[in-house]
Design an enzyme around this catalytic site. Structure first.
Site, PDB file in Angstrom:
ATOM      1  N   HIS A 102      19.520  14.026  35.217  1.00 29.52           N
ATOM      2  CA  HIS A 102      18.222  13.956  34.547  1.00 29.52           C
ATOM      3  C   HIS A 102      17.120  14.443  35.490  1.00 29.52           C
ATOM      4  CE1 HIS A 102      14.627  11.733  32.839  1.00 29.52           C
ATOM      5  NE2 HIS A 102      15.070  12.419  31.816  1.00 29.52           N
TER       6      HIS A 102
ATOM      7  N   TYR B  49      -7.010 -19.839  37.326  1.00 30.09           N
ATOM      8  CA  TYR B  49      -7.548 -18.632  37.968  1.00 30.09           C
ATOM      9  C   TYR B  49      -8.548 -18.990  39.069  1.00 30.09           C
ATOM     10  CZ  TYR B  49      -5.317 -16.344  34.015  1.00 30.09           C
ATOM     11  OH  TYR B  49      -4.399 -15.908  33.098  1.00 30.09           O
TER      12      TYR B  49
ATOM     13  N   ARG C 283      -1.157  -9.035  28.948  1.00 35.19           N
ATOM     14  CA  ARG C 283      -1.321 -10.440  29.319  1.00 35.19           C
ATOM     15  C   ARG C 283      -1.929 -11.179  28.145  1.00 35.19           C
ATOM     16  NH1 ARG C 283      -0.534 -15.156  30.126  1.00 35.19           N
ATOM     17  NH2 ARG C 283      -1.309 -16.378  31.894  1.00 35.19           N
TER      18      ARG C 283
ATOM     19  N   CYS D 258      -4.268  -8.387  36.647  1.00 42.43           N
ATOM     20  CA  CYS D 258      -4.137  -9.826  36.431  1.00 42.43           C
ATOM     21  C   CYS D 258      -4.251 -10.553  37.769  1.00 42.43           C
ATOM     22  CB  CYS D 258      -2.780 -10.113  35.787  1.00 42.43           C
ATOM     23  SG  CYS D 258      -2.459 -11.868  35.496  1.00 42.43           S
TER      24      CYS D 258
ATOM     25  N   HIS E 264       9.922  16.325  26.211  1.00 44.10           N
ATOM     26  CA  HIS E 264      11.317  16.182  25.808  1.00 44.10           C
ATOM     27  C   HIS E 264      11.571  16.713  24.400  1.00 44.10           C
ATOM     28  CE1 HIS E 264      11.154  13.189  29.079  1.00 44.10           C
ATOM     29  NE2 HIS E 264      12.424  13.446  29.232  1.00 44.10           N
TER      30      HIS E 264
END
Length: 544
Positions: free
Chosen positions: A117, A399, A216, A263, A142
């Site tokens: 490939h 967080y 997320r 994130c 492709h």
């Protein structure tokens, strides 16, 4: 020679049995009479015709082989192709079980092609046991005739037409209406859905394609009607409050910016190796970059009568995603950032030139350049200006970063500020840990980014665990001072030291405030596994 002679004759006779085949080649082959009786050929070197007879023999041998092969092809075309279920195909996803893929209703065994490939074996292996279409959609090169012709050589059958899609979840399941996702994504949790692109695709493009942008979600994905959607903006006075449709938002000046989202838990898996943490096991892919378009938040707030305050104030966002109790996702940013035109905070309705995908906040989300992804609230339903930051769990009780000495028995979330701008970050996407690289020269690729609009000015790469360093070449858009909202991709091509059997590759980035990544994880470990930005390391082997 007798064996060769028989091969020719058998090839001719097999071809002659195909009189009913419509193929021109079949008809021509069958024009030879079945009563054909071959005469012995004299192949002695003393005969002047010997050479010519050898040539005749070679020609007949070749013709016989061609006709025998055509016989096989003709017979195969007349037989019904073998059928396979999707479950059968999905079980063929390793070299040991063989690599099968599908395109449309056709099934292919591409085991022998994997190493050939052009994009490398790892790219093709992403589709192992499943459909090629999602990957061809990413790489349109492709979908060309010569590629399809090449693929056709590996066809082994068809998908069973009675093979139905996997049964849907019960309608009572809050996640039953979640959208379809790209199969290349590495899933960290299904409910809610959280996933990252594989490392080998992450830095293929400066702009991350929408289908593989990291996802997320904290709650089920709402399915919102754009025609009835309304964004409620609480005004400075009751009379100045706004209820905006999508068409109303389109009337504000359209602003476009390229922004990287990351994130807070990106690379958390590396902290887990030091000591267990609570959170999704993100690898290096909880980061992506897109071109966003929408109305500037400062313009919308100004129309609602808001202006900068001499006292601390916060802009609170509330999403339309909610849990079974009706609690919605929420977050906030300082009013000073929201009102600053140079901060370029958006109420975005486009992502890479298209309406936001459902997983990424359709129809409207917040984009806060340079700030942790958790503040980029999706499916935005309400905006308000408050004297204090959002009371959302994800603002007040998540967080946040703590000392390595803090555990779940001693943690005091009120003692730490909420994460806003993120520290400088970089990671290696190629080669990957445990791979074998060729001797001679190695190519190392990756990304680098820093929060708060700080530009990445250098990425240092080491092949010997940090003993010696080389500066990588930086790629991507030119970065504006204090407005470097997007990542830099980087690459280093370096000779492999002679005799080395293994390489310990390390990278570290430096931003324009000369912030640099820490060398190890342990000193920055924290119980939630956030802010993981130590030197990124991969260990590879060198081919002999």
């Amino acid at each position: 020679m007798l064996l060769l002679h028989r091969t020719v004759v058998l090839g001719l006779r097999q071809a002659c049995r195909l009189k009913s085949t419509p193929s021109k080649l079949c008809i021509q082959a069958c024009s030879t009479n079945d009563s054909f009786q071959p005469q012995p050929l004299s192949l002695t070197s003393g005969d002047n015709c010997g050479t010519r007879r050898w040539k005749v023999m070679g020609t007949l041998l070749g013709l016989g082989a061609v006709l025998a092969y055509h016989d096989h092809q003709c017979r195969a075309s007349q037989e019904s192709p073998r059928t396979y279920t999707k479950e059968e195909v999905s079980s063929h996803n390793t070299p040991e079980t063989r690599i099968w893929v599908t395109l449309g209703s056709e099934v292919f065994d591409v085991t022998e092609f994997v190493d050939l490939h052009p994009g490398g074996p790892s790219k093709l292996m992403l589709a192992a046991g499943g459909p090629l279409e999602p990957f061809w959609a990413l790489y349109a090169v492709h979908n060309q005739s010569h590629v399809r012709e090449l693929l056709a050589q590996y066809k082994i059958g068809e998908l069973d037409p009675e093979d139905k899609a996997a049964p849907t979840l019960e309608t009572s399941d809050p996640y039953a209406d979640d959208p379809m996702r790209h199969p290349a994504l590495k899933v960290n949790s299904q409910r809610p859905f959280n996933a990252e692109p594989p490392a080998e695709l992450l830095t293929e493009n400066y702009i991350t394609p929408n289908p593989i942008f990291f996802t997320r979600n904290h709650l089920p994905v709402p399915n919102l009607d754009p025609d009835t959607y309304r964004l409620h903006v609480v005004g400075a006075s009751v009379s100045q409050s706004l209820c905006l449709s999508l068409d109303d938002l389109y009337k504000f000046p359209k602003h476009e910016i390229t922004v990287t989202l990351q994130c807070a838990g990106n690379r958390r898996s590396e902290m887990t190796r030091v000591k267990e943490v609570k959170g999704l096991e993100w690898r290096i892919g909880a980061i992506s970059t897109a071109r966003w378009a929408g109305a500037r938040l400062c313009d919308v707030l100004a129309q609602a009568g808001h202006q900068l305050s001499e006292t601390d104030a916060h802009v609170c966002f509330e999403g339309l995603d909610s849990d079974p109790t009706g609690t919605a996702y929420g977050a906030s940013i300082p009013l000073a950032r929201a009102m600053d035109p140079e901060a370029e905070v958006l109420l975005a309705y486009e992502m890479n030139g298209q309406p936001l995908p459902r997983d990424h906040g359709f129809p409207v989300r917040v984009v806060v350049p340079g700030v942790v992804g958790g503040r980029h609230v999706k499916w935005l339903g309400r905006v308000s200006v408050e004297p204090e930051e959002s009371y959302s769990h994800w603002q007040r009780r998540d967080y946040k970063g703590f000392s390595p000495s803090v555990d779940w028995d001693t943690v005091d979330f009120d003692s730490a500020p909420s994460i806003q701008e993120l520290p400088v970050q970089s990671a290696i996407t190629e080669p990957q840990d445990g791979e074998t690289v060729e001797s001679g020269e190695v190519t190392v690729k990756g990304y680098a980014w820093s929060g708060g609009g700080r530009a990445v000015i250098r990425v240092d790469v080491s092949l010997d665990g940090g003993l010696t360093w080389q500066a990588a070449e930086l790629h991507g858009d030119e970065q504006r001072p204090r407005k470097a909202w997007a990542w830099r991709l980087w690459q280093l091509q370096a000779p492999v030291p002679a005799g080395q059997k293994e390489l310990n590759i390390v990278c570290k980035a430096v931003d324009d405030s000369y912030n640099v990544q820490p060398d190890t994880v342990a000193p920055i470990w924290n119980l939630r596994g956030v802010l993981s930005n130590a030197w990124h390391r991969v260990h590879v082997y060198v081919a002999p």
